[in-house]
Design a protein around this motif. Structure first.
Motif, mmCIF file in Angstrom:
data_model
loop_
_atom_site.group_PDB
_atom_site.id
_atom_site.type_symbol
_atom_site.label_atom_id
_atom_site.label_comp_id
_atom_site.label_asym_id
_atom_site.label_seq_id
_atom_site.Cartn_x
_atom_site.Cartn_y
_atom_site.Cartn_z
ATOM 1 N N ALA A 1 0.820 -1.207 0.000
ATOM 2 C CA ALA A 1 0.000 0.000 0.000
ATOM 3 C C ALA A 1 0.856 1.259 0.000
ATOM 4 O O ALA A 1 0.442 2.301 -0.519
ATOM 5 C CB ALA A 1 -0.933 -0.008 1.208
ATOM 6 N N ALA A 2 2.061 1.179 0.561
ATOM 7 C CA ALA A 2 2.936 2.359 0.664
ATOM 8 C C ALA A 2 3.764 2.592 -0.598
ATOM 9 O O ALA A 2 4.293 3.688 -0.791
ATOM 10 C CB ALA A 2 3.866 2.204 1.865
ATOM 11 N N LEU A 3 3.891 1.591 -1.446
ATOM 12 C CA LEU A 3 4.658 1.751 -2.686
ATOM 13 C C LEU A 3 3.866 2.578 -3.691
ATOM 14 O O LEU A 3 2.630 2.496 -3.744
ATOM 15 C CB LEU A 3 4.974 0.378 -3.297
ATOM 16 N N ASP A 4 4.565 3.354 -4.530
ATOM 17 C CA ASP A 4 3.846 4.043 -5.594
ATOM 18 C C ASP A 4 3.470 3.044 -6.686
ATOM 19 O O ASP A 4 3.957 1.915 -6.718
ATOM 20 C CB ASP A 4 4.654 5.223 -6.153
ATOM 21 N N ASP A 5 2.584 3.447 -7.577
ATOM 22 C CA ASP A 5 2.020 2.520 -8.561
ATOM 23 C C ASP A 5 3.096 1.881 -9.434
ATOM 24 O O ASP A 5 3.070 0.669 -9.684
ATOM 25 C CB ASP A 5 1.007 3.244 -9.452
ATOM 26 N N GLU A 6 4.036 2.680 -9.917
ATOM 27 C CA GLU A 6 5.067 2.162 -10.820
ATOM 28 C C GLU A 6 5.954 1.147 -10.117
ATOM 29 O O GLU A 6 6.259 0.081 -10.664
ATOM 30 C CB GLU A 6 5.921 3.316 -11.370
ATOM 31 N N ARG A 7 6.372 1.478 -8.897
ATOM 32 C CA ARG A 7 7.256 0.573 -8.145
ATOM 33 C C ARG A 7 6.523 -0.717 -7.801
ATOM 34 O O ARG A 7 7.083 -1.800 -7.928
ATOM 35 C CB ARG A 7 7.717 1.287 -6.881
ATOM 36 N N LEU A 8 5.270 -0.603 -7.373
ATOM 37 C CA LEU A 8 4.504 -1.794 -7.038
ATOM 38 C C LEU A 8 4.282 -2.661 -8.275
ATOM 39 O O LEU A 8 4.357 -3.891 -8.203
ATOM 40 C CB LEU A 8 3.170 -1.399 -6.416
ATOM 41 N N ALA A 9 4.033 -2.032 -9.418
ATOM 42 C CA ALA A 9 3.849 -2.792 -10.657
ATOM 43 C C ALA A 9 5.108 -3.582 -10.997
ATOM 44 O O ALA A 9 5.041 -4.763 -11.354
ATOM 45 C CB ALA A 9 3.487 -1.843 -11.805
ATOM 46 N N ASP A 10 6.264 -2.940 -10.880
ATOM 47 C CA ASP A 10 7.530 -3.623 -11.172
ATOM 48 C C ASP A 10 7.750 -4.802 -10.227
ATOM 49 O O ASP A 10 8.239 -5.862 -10.640
ATOM 50 C CB ASP A 10 8.702 -2.645 -11.055
ATOM 51 N N VAL A 11 7.402 -4.611 -8.953
ATOM 52 C CA VAL A 11 7.607 -5.667 -7.959
ATOM 53 C C VAL A 11 6.634 -6.817 -8.192
ATOM 54 O O VAL A 11 7.016 -7.990 -8.102
ATOM 55 C CB VAL A 11 7.461 -5.092 -6.537
ATOM 56 N N LEU A 12 5.376 -6.506 -8.487
ATOM 57 C CA LEU A 12 4.379 -7.552 -8.733
ATOM 58 C C LEU A 12 4.811 -8.480 -9.860
ATOM 59 O O LEU A 12 4.578 -9.689 -9.806
ATOM 60 C CB LEU A 12 3.025 -6.927 -9.074
ATOM 61 N N GLU A 13 5.443 -7.910 -10.882
ATOM 62 C CA GLU A 13 5.875 -8.719 -12.024
ATOM 63 C C GLU A 13 6.921 -9.755 -11.634
ATOM 64 O O GLU A 13 7.131 -10.727 -12.372
ATOM 65 C CB GLU A 13 6.420 -7.806 -13.126
#
Length: 433
Positions: A200-212
């Motif tokens: 929840a604390a990550l920004d959208d771009e960073r979270l997207a990269d991590v999810l991948e």
């Protein structure tokens, strides 16, 4: 190690290299394991969580640590490479203590934990003795919004209480330099509660990269904890093929609801990918290759290749097509390899050096044929073209490997082997916990 060893703040150990007695690097510190004690007594430091090759996490007892100085950790004896698994009686400092809201005993004020420090006692054990806190809420970049001060461990309470909605700013600041795959490893090893808070604390771009980079189960769990609008924004930030893979793991109604919330131009390529069978060129491809018109110059092509957001496999070649340049494009003409671009003058038109000899792949090409195509022609990416000669996308070797490896390969890579408990690992050590 001298009994008067200086105070060591735990966040400063993050990423520090660990060396064996021969001077060979074993891995890097990812966390510190402590045992909380009753009666305000300082927690005992049990050991370090060290990430070794293959992203395996092992337990290094403090009895094996000979030095924590000069930006490195030195060990004595043989390091046990069995995987660490946290016990219920153990606490991970970075993962669980940072960002906690605790109470300053003297004033009754709530404070946020920014860091904790450990020192070595006269008995050569390590204890957490100091807590670096901030009054008010801490920001993600550690800019003060209130007074910051260092307190004795006994001067605060609340570490053993269950906390809902724990922040993640300081934990993220500790790991902000990690690559997405390494941050995914950190996230995977957190508790489900903490994983949701950090996501929840990550920004959208960073979270997207991590999810991948996460296993599918983790992806679904994290996406399910986000508000629908935020989940749609994160899906938009993901590569379309990765977003399609994630949505395919969700129930149909839920996936459609998220697609409806996405911007139409972002949802369109994802919908196209979902229309193909998973193990075909269409299901494997990305819809965002580098596309140029034939009258573009080599200089323009090289400028596009240099864009940092392009993955190496996609940047290995450009696809020459008639307009429009967005997939599905106009008539597909061929490809130009990166090496060819380097050999030509900057003013050369890409249309004059295009390689049109290789037949592109139809979207229904099965995975085995895609694999043999890449292997036969020594390519790291291949064009996918429909019956009307429109470029639909490109299949890259990393996406092919994703589907050739066992379904749980990401899980196995994050764990790095068999599970062994930290107690077993330290049972050989004198004074082990």
């Amino acid at each position: 190690m001298a009994a008067h060893a200086s105070r060591v703040f735990i966040s400063h150990l993050t990423g520090v290299a660990v060396f064996d007695p021969n001077g060979d690097q074993v891995g890097r510190v990812r966390d510190v394991v402590v045992s909380l004690r009753i009666g305000g007594r300082p927690p005992r430091v049990l050991g370090l969580v060290v990430e070794v090759i293959g992203r395996r996490r092992i337990f290094l007892p403090m009895t094996r640590v000979t030095s924590l100085e000069s930006g490195q950790v030195l060990t004595t004896g043989v390091v046990n490479m069995r995987r660490f698994e946290q016990r219920q009686t153990e606490t991970l400092v970075l993962a669980e203590l940072l960002d906690r809201r605790v109470t300053e005993t003297a004033s009754g004020d709530e404070v946020t934990v920014l860091d904790v420090a450990m020192v070595q006692t006269r008995l050569r054990e390590w204890e957490i003795t100091k807590v670096f806190v901030q009054r008010g809420r801490s920001s993600r970049l550690r800019k003060n919004r209130g007074e910051a001060l260092t307190l004795d461990w006994s001067a605060v309470t609340g570490f053993t209480l269950t906390e809902e909605g724990q922040g993640a700013a300081n934990l993220l600041a500790t790991f902000e330099q990690l690559r997405p795959a390494d941050l995914a490893n950190v996230l995977h090893h957190l508790s489900a509660k903490r994983r949701g808070e950090v996501a929840a604390a990550l920004d959208d771009e960073r979270l997207a990269d991590v999810l991948e980079e996460l296993p599918e189960d983790d992806q679904v769990e994290i996406l399910g904890k986000l508000q629908d609008e935020r989940a749609a924004d994160v899906l938009e930030a993901m590569d379309p093929d990765d977003a399609a893979d994630l949505l395919s793991e969700l129930p149909g109604e839920e996936a459609e609801r998220l697609l409806q919330l996405m911007e139409p131009e972002e949802a369109a390529p994802v919908r196209r990918l979902l229309s193909y069978e998973e193990d075909t060129a269409g299901g494997l491809m990305t819809t965002e290759p580098i596309v140029l018109e034939p009258d573009a110059t080599v200089a323009e092509a090289l400028a596009r290749v240099r864009v940092a957001d392009h993955k190496p496999a996609l940047a290995a070649q450009i696809y020459v097509c008639r307009p429009p340049n967005e997939t599905p494009t106009g008539k597909y003409l061929g490809i130009v390899h990166f090496q060819r671009l380097l050999r030509e003058p900057p003013y050369t038109l890409v249309g004059s050096i295009v390689d049109g000899d290789l037949d592109p792949l139809p979207p229904d090409t099965p995975l085995p044929l895609v694999t043999s195509y890449l292997a036969t022609y020594n390519m790291v990416a291949a064009p996918v073209v429909d019956e009307a000669d429109h470029l639909l996308g490109a299949v890259t070797v990393d996406d092919v490997l994703d589907h050739l490896l066992p379904e749980d390969w990401r899980e196995a890579a994050l764990h790095g082997g068999e599970v062994h408990h930290s107690t077993e690992q330290e049972s050989e050590e004198p004074g082990g916990h």
